[in-house]
Scaffold this active site. Sequence first.
Site, short mmCIF file in Angstrom:
data_model
loop_
_atom_site.label_atom_id
_atom_site.label_comp_id
_atom_site.label_asym_id
_atom_site.label_seq_id
_atom_site.Cartn_x
_atom_site.Cartn_y
_atom_site.Cartn_z
CD GLU A 69 -3.15 -0.85 2.10
OE1 GLU A 69 -4.23 -1.42 1.87
OE2 GLU A 69 -2.97 -0.11 3.10
CG ASP A 87 -19.54 -1.62 17.16
OD1 ASP A 87 -18.41 -1.84 17.67
OD2 ASP A 87 -20.31 -0.75 17.58
CD GLU A 117 -2.81 11.49 -2.16
OE1 GLU A 117 -2.07 12.49 -2.29
OE2 GLU A 117 -4.04 11.56 -1.98
#
Length: 232
Positions: A69, A87, A117
Amino acid sequence: MTKRAYESEYPPFYVAVDIVVLTVREEQLHVMAIRRGGGPGTGEFALPGGFVEIDEDLETAARRELVEETNLEVDFLEQVKTYGAPDRDPRGRIVSVLYVAVVPDLPEGEAGTDASEALWVPVDELMAADLPFDHNVMLVDAVERARAKLEYSPLAASFCGDTFTIGQLRRVYEIVWGKDKHSIDPSNFQRKVLTADDFIVATGEVVGDGPGRPARVYRLGGAAVLNPPVTR
């Protein structure tokens, strides 16, 4: 063993990793952030990370996701905490393990896979953003871990070069600890770093370091753990 022996009353869930990479740039503490290329949170700032593959251990997955990434590689990752609120991720039951790296002289990021990005962002700016999942909490926890590391490890000196003055070292502490410039008392700080066994060693040289008399030049000593610690 039959197939039935593997059946469970508990539903499956996924494991993810997230990574906070911190460095000092332009007199500020910065963190590597990505913009998410897909949902949830498409286009929003987030921490780099992703799912652990079935044949990976956790740190291997963290290093892979960081490279995929952001194109960053680091020598050392430290596990901070595990986050498992039911959650925390709208996609399902996902537990995430957080890693932190604090490293000088890192290059610009280069986005890949599901990041559109990858860029360095001042920590204060990213903390003020509304990050997806529980990344705001993760960032706070990782920064606190980095600040604590400066108390008990010689990490700060790695941002100073091979030789440095105590004033230059003190400025690193101010930046990472989130303090204003010149807000750490020089005399008290000098006493702390010189008291810590084998933290820094005088080279015998002096150099001009602002107004006043020349400052002594030091290098990093051999201590792996600061004793006594350099407390905030």
